[in-house]
Scaffold this motif. Structure first.
Motif, PDB file in Angstrom:
ATOM      1  N   ALA A 117      26.673  48.572  36.803  1.00 55.08           N
ATOM      2  CA  ALA A 117      27.451  47.803  35.827  1.00 55.08           C
ATOM      3  C   ALA A 117      27.938  46.534  36.506  1.00 55.08           C
ATOM      4  O   ALA A 117      28.498  46.592  37.600  1.00 55.08           O
ATOM      5  CB  ALA A 117      28.636  48.615  35.313  1.00 55.08           C
ATOM      6  N   VAL A 118      27.665  45.406  35.863  1.00 57.45           N
ATOM      7  CA  VAL A 118      28.174  44.117  36.335  1.00 57.45           C
ATOM      8  C   VAL A 118      29.006  43.533  35.203  1.00 57.45           C
ATOM      9  O   VAL A 118      28.478  43.218  34.130  1.00 57.45           O
ATOM     10  CB  VAL A 118      27.040  43.153  36.708  1.00 57.45           C
ATOM     11  N   ILE A 119      30.294  43.410  35.424  1.00 52.92           N
ATOM     12  CA  ILE A 119      31.219  42.930  34.399  1.00 52.92           C
ATOM     13  C   ILE A 119      31.863  41.654  34.917  1.00 52.92           C
ATOM     14  O   ILE A 119      32.593  41.667  35.910  1.00 52.92           O
ATOM     15  CB  ILE A 119      32.310  43.977  34.083  1.00 52.92           C
ATOM     16  N   SER A 120      31.592  40.541  34.242  1.00 54.44           N
ATOM     17  CA  SER A 120      32.076  39.238  34.693  1.00 54.44           C
ATOM     18  C   SER A 120      32.980  38.634  33.634  1.00 54.44           C
ATOM     19  O   SER A 120      32.572  38.452  32.479  1.00 54.44           O
ATOM     20  CB  SER A 120      30.878  38.308  34.964  1.00 54.44           C
ATOM     21  N   THR A 121      34.220  38.330  34.031  1.00 59.08           N
ATOM     22  CA  THR A 121      35.132  37.592  33.167  1.00 59.08           C
ATOM     23  C   THR A 121      35.370  36.214  33.783  1.00 59.08           C
ATOM     24  O   THR A 121      34.767  35.865  34.790  1.00 59.08           O
ATOM     25  CB  THR A 121      36.472  38.337  33.012  1.00 59.08           C
ATOM     26  N   ARG A 122      36.264  35.443  33.176  1.00 61.15           N
ATOM     27  CA  ARG A 122      36.511  34.088  33.690  1.00 61.15           C
ATOM     28  C   ARG A 122      37.060  34.082  35.102  1.00 61.15           C
ATOM     29  O   ARG A 122      36.880  33.127  35.847  1.00 61.15           O
ATOM     30  CB  ARG A 122      37.487  33.340  32.763  1.00 61.15           C
ATOM     31  N   ASP A 123      37.757  35.152  35.488  1.00 55.62           N
ATOM     32  CA  ASP A 123      38.461  35.113  36.769  1.00 55.62           C
ATOM     33  C   ASP A 123      38.238  36.338  37.639  1.00 55.62           C
ATOM     34  O   ASP A 123      38.870  36.472  38.692  1.00 55.62           O
ATOM     35  CB  ASP A 123      39.965  34.941  36.518  1.00 55.62           C
ATOM     36  N   ALA A 124      37.359  37.241  37.247  1.00 54.82           N
ATOM     37  CA  ALA A 124      37.123  38.439  38.048  1.00 54.82           C
ATOM     38  C   ALA A 124      35.738  38.992  37.756  1.00 54.82           C
ATOM     39  O   ALA A 124      35.213  38.852  36.647  1.00 54.82           O
ATOM     40  CB  ALA A 124      38.188  39.501  37.754  1.00 54.82           C
ATOM     41  N   VAL A 125      35.135  39.640  38.765  1.00 54.70           N
ATOM     42  CA  VAL A 125      33.817  40.259  38.634  1.00 54.70           C
ATOM     43  C   VAL A 125      33.884  41.669  39.199  1.00 54.70           C
ATOM     44  O   VAL A 125      34.416  41.890  40.297  1.00 54.70           O
ATOM     45  CB  VAL A 125      32.731  39.453  39.379  1.00 54.70           C
ATOM     46  N   LEU A 126      33.370  42.633  38.444  1.00 57.90           N
ATOM     47  CA  LEU A 126      33.254  44.011  38.887  1.00 57.90           C
ATOM     48  C   LEU A 126      31.776  44.362  39.019  1.00 57.90           C
ATOM     49  O   LEU A 126      30.998  44.139  38.088  1.00 57.90           O
ATOM     50  CB  LEU A 126      33.922  44.955  37.889  1.00 57.90           C
ATOM     51  N   VAL A 127      31.379  44.934  40.166  1.00 56.17           N
ATOM     52  CA  VAL A 127      30.031  45.444  40.373  1.00 56.17           C
ATOM     53  C   VAL A 127      30.151  46.872  40.876  1.00 56.17           C
ATOM     54  O   VAL A 127      30.814  47.125  41.889  1.00 56.17           O
ATOM     55  CB  VAL A 127      29.254  44.587  41.395  1.00 56.17           C
ATOM     56  N   THR A 128      29.524  47.816  40.170  1.00 57.51           N
ATOM     57  CA  THR A 128      29.644  49.215  40.556  1.00 57.51           C
ATOM     58  C   THR A 128      28.445  50.002  40.056  1.00 57.51           C
ATOM     59  O   THR A 128      27.904  49.688  38.985  1.00 57.51           O
ATOM     60  CB  THR A 128      30.936  49.838  39.979  1.00 57.51           C
ATOM     61  N   PRO A 129      27.993  51.020  40.802  1.00 52.90           N
ATOM     62  CA  PRO A 129      27.052  51.968  40.198  1.00 52.90           C
ATOM     63  C   PRO A 129      27.704  52.590  38.967  1.00 52.90           C
ATOM     64  O   PRO A 129      28.906  52.907  38.993  1.00 52.90           O
ATOM     65  CB  PRO A 129      26.840  53.010  41.309  1.00 52.90           C
ATOM     66  N   ARG A 130      26.959  52.759  37.911  1.00 47.87           N
ATOM     67  CA  ARG A 130      27.558  53.299  36.691  1.00 47.87           C
ATOM     68  C   ARG A 130      28.181  54.670  36.934  1.00 47.87           C
ATOM     69  O   ARG A 130      29.223  55.001  36.370  1.00 47.87           O
ATOM     70  CB  ARG A 130      26.529  53.368  35.570  1.00 47.87           C
ATOM     71  N   GLU A 131      27.568  55.458  37.797  1.00 44.92           N
ATOM     72  CA  GLU A 131      28.083  56.803  38.054  1.00 44.92           C
ATOM     73  C   GLU A 131      29.417  56.783  38.796  1.00 44.92           C
ATOM     74  O   GLU A 131      30.108  57.796  38.863  1.00 44.92           O
ATOM     75  CB  GLU A 131      27.060  57.613  38.836  1.00 44.92           C
ATOM     76  N   GLY A 161      48.844  42.401  45.447  1.00 44.96           N
ATOM     77  CA  GLY A 161      49.552  41.340  44.743  1.00 44.96           C
ATOM     78  C   GLY A 161      48.680  40.396  43.948  1.00 44.96           C
ATOM     79  O   GLY A 161      49.109  39.282  43.627  1.00 44.96           O
ATOM     80  N   GLU A 162      47.470  40.815  43.593  1.00 48.36           N
ATOM     81  CA  GLU A 162      46.573  39.946  42.830  1.00 48.36           C
ATOM     82  C   GLU A 162      46.954  39.986  41.349  1.00 48.36           C
ATOM     83  O   GLU A 162      46.948  41.053  40.718  1.00 48.36           O
ATOM     84  CB  GLU A 162      45.117  40.404  43.000  1.00 48.36           C
ATOM     85  N   SER A 163      47.275  38.839  40.780  1.00 48.88           N
ATOM     86  CA  SER A 163      47.714  38.790  39.377  1.00 48.88           C
ATOM     87  C   SER A 163      46.612  39.208  38.425  1.00 48.88           C
ATOM     88  O   SER A 163      46.883  39.685  37.313  1.00 48.88           O
ATOM     89  CB  SER A 163      48.194  37.379  39.033  1.00 48.88           C
ATOM     90  N   GLU A 164      45.345  39.059  38.836  1.00 50.16           N
ATOM     91  CA  GLU A 164      44.225  39.415  37.954  1.00 50.16           C
ATOM     92  C   GLU A 164      44.161  40.906  37.646  1.00 50.16           C
ATOM     93  O   GLU A 164      43.440  41.322  36.739  1.00 50.16           O
ATOM     94  CB  GLU A 164      42.899  38.967  38.583  1.00 50.16           C
ATOM     95  N   PRO A 179      37.472  44.545  34.522  1.00 50.68           N
ATOM     96  CA  PRO A 179      38.448  43.465  34.318  1.00 50.68           C
ATOM     97  C   PRO A 179      38.576  42.977  32.877  1.00 50.68           C
ATOM     98  O   PRO A 179      39.318  42.038  32.618  1.00 50.68           O
ATOM     99  CB  PRO A 179      37.903  42.355  35.209  1.00 50.68           C
ATOM    100  N   VAL A 180      37.854  43.599  31.934  1.00 48.87           N
ATOM    101  CA  VAL A 180      37.982  43.164  30.536  1.00 48.87           C
ATOM    102  C   VAL A 180      39.304  43.636  29.953  1.00 48.87           C
ATOM    103  O   VAL A 180      40.011  42.898  29.276  1.00 48.87           O
ATOM    104  CB  VAL A 180      36.787  43.670  29.709  1.00 48.87           C
ATOM    105  N   SER A 181      39.652  44.887  30.207  1.00 41.34           N
ATOM    106  CA  SER A 181      40.908  45.449  29.718  1.00 41.34           C
ATOM    107  C   SER A 181      41.991  45.299  30.771  1.00 41.34           C
ATOM    108  O   SER A 181      41.843  45.777  31.903  1.00 41.34           O
ATOM    109  CB  SER A 181      40.712  46.934  29.380  1.00 41.34           C
ATOM    110  N   ARG A 182      43.083  44.615  30.394  1.00 37.05           N
ATOM    111  CA  ARG A 182      44.230  44.437  31.302  1.00 37.05           C
ATOM    112  C   ARG A 182      45.515  44.571  30.487  1.00 37.05           C
ATOM    113  O   ARG A 182      45.476  44.643  29.254  1.00 37.05           O
ATOM    114  CB  ARG A 182      44.176  43.067  31.982  1.00 37.05           C
TER     115      ARG A 182
END
Length: 470
Positions: free
Chosen positions: A321-335, A351-354, A20-23
């Motif tokens: 990988a845990v990537i947390s921004t102000r409005d979204a969080v991604l959790v995934t195995p790096r592979e 329809g999620e604007s994020e 969610p860092v790059s949009r």
């Protein structure tokens, strides 16, 4: 010694693999992924070596023009900024770059480089470009091939042919992204990764485009000929450019020309194609954890933790990988981080604007952050750069309250001009014509409270704008 290379930096993409860092509203090339400069700024600095490179041309789109300008200014580099009116893939961008370079110099050498790649050995990169320039002067289109370090399935490959001198080889074939077994064989057979960076004689490229894809070259040439200045930018003519065929330069020319060559780039390269690549390039602690922001790991190893705002705690997990921004969080195995693009498609379908928009939005005058929103209200934190001026505007559906928390605001409200100091506020009723400017020498920060029946950004009626957005 070849002529100086005119570097063309492709800066219009809006990749989702680092969501969610790059949009769409702020793609990865403008983001500081490894602390300090963005990948675009890193690239533009490398291409500023005056012994090898001429002043650069940056090709981007209208939405990113002020971000490009601001990031160039921040790293003290001057470049011509060219605006594509619509996206037409890389062949049209290369055609535009070729026409612009030939207008500078009929014997121009051109280098096309991505804004979102990372180079680890800048000195060797510049030397490789100089070497490629020598080959390009012989009428070649030279790709920089990367000697693979692993049997990667995410890259296209190049099968090198016979040596042609100056460290270059003919290209026997371009190969699509392989499966794992075939990639392992390519590694043994001495194939290169296709980096997508190449250097060519502009006249040669123009001839090849005209031969293989006149439906690209002809309209783009017209768009360049009719281009007009817009503030500090050059805007390509929209009607002609829109007629250009949508095709990549690889399919348009590189896979069809007999003039392609490859030189090896041993400078340490990554296209930063996912969060696993970010982990590879990041500094790590003794347990292999790469942490950016307020992140902590207990009893875990080889994790990537990145947080813009919230505190992130990871216990007993490895290789995630845990990537947390102000409005979204991604959790995934790096592979499995290569599946982020699929996840963004899923989020978009719901329809999620994020999926495409950040809560913090950049503007030519500064930025704003949406802090809170309800049925009939929205709260924003607004920052205006010194000298920044918002458009003269009005709203049909909302009133606004501005509270200055830092700096001084010069506010136009209908026929009056009011200076609003720190801790002071001003009320703007529905329908009033208003504008805000920062006349001071420090950033102006204020809290905006909107109240009304409709709070969308399209309820802005611009009457005047120094940035020509009316």
């Amino acid at each position: 010694m070849p002529s100086k290379i005119i570097p063309i930096v492709m800066c219009g993409g809006a990749g989702t693999r680092l969501w969610p860092v790059s949009r769409d509203t702020m793609p990865k090339q403008f983001i500081s992924l490894f602390g300090g400069a963005s990948t675009f700024q890193r690239a533009i600095k490398l291409l500023s070596d005056a012994e090898v490179f001429a002043p650069a041309i940056v090709i981007t789109n209208v939405e990113y023009r002020f971000t490009v300008q601001e990031q160039l200014q921040a790293c003290g580099v001057s470049a011509q900024i060219v605006l594509e009116p619509v996206r037409r893939d890389s062949a049209a961008a290369v055609a535009a770059a070729t026409e612009l370079a030939l207008a500078r110099d009929p014997a121009a050498l051109v280098g096309v480089f991505a804004a979102d790649h990372v180079v680890q050995n800048g000195t060797l990169f510049v030397e490789t470009c100089r070497q490629a320039g020598l080959v390009a002067q012989q009428g070649r289109i030279v790709t920089i091939g990367i000697p693979p370090t692993a049997p990667a399935t995410g890259y296209g490959y190049i099968r090198p042919g016979e040596e042609i001198g100056d460290g270059a080889r003919q290209i026997a074939a371009f190969v699509e992204k392989p499966d794992a077994a075939r990639a392992a064989q390519y590694l043994l057979d001495g194939y290169f990764w296709n980096s997508g960076n190449f250097i060519f004689d502009a006249a040669t490229m123009r001839t090849e485009l005209g031969t293989f894809e006149p439906d690209v070259l002809t309209p783009v040439s017209e768009a360049v000929a009719k281009a007009e200045p817009d503030l500090d930018f050059l805007r390509l003519e929209a009607t002609a450019f829109s007629r250009a065929k949508t095709i990549s330069i690889d399919y348009a020319v590189m896979e069809r020309t007999q003039k392609a060559a490859v030189v090896a780039g041993n400078f340490g390269w990554s296209d930063v194609g996912g969060w696993s690549a970010v982990w590879d390039l990041s500094e790590k602690d003794a347990d292999g954890n790469a942490i950016e922001g307020r992140g902590y790991v207990l009893n875990g190893a080889n994790n990537l933790v990145r947080s813009e705002d919230a505190l992130v705690a990871v216990i007993g997990l490895d290789d995630i990988a845990v990537i947390s921004t102000r409005d979204a969080v991604l959790v995934t195995p790096r592979e499995q981080s290569d599946k982020v693009k699929q996840m963004v498609a899923l989020i978009t379908a719901h329809g999620e604007s994020e999926a495409g928009a950040h809560r913090e939005i950049q503007r030519p005058w500064g930025k704003y952050l949406s802090v809170d929103m309800g049925a009939r209200y929205q709260v924003k934190r607004i920052t205006v750069k010194p000298g920044g001026v918002l458009s003269l505007q009005k709203h049909y559906h909302r009133a606004e309250h501005w509270v200055v928390v830092r700096g001084t605001a010069e506010v136009t409200r209908n026929d009056e001009t009011i200076i609003v100091h720190e801790t002071e506020s001003i009320y703007l009723p529905i329908g009033c014509v208003h504008r805000m400017a920062n006349p001071g020498k420090i950033p102006l920060e204020l809290i905006e409270v909107q109240v009304g029946s409709y709070l969308g950004e399209d309820d802005i009626v611009r009457l005047q704008d120094i940035y020509k957005r009316v």
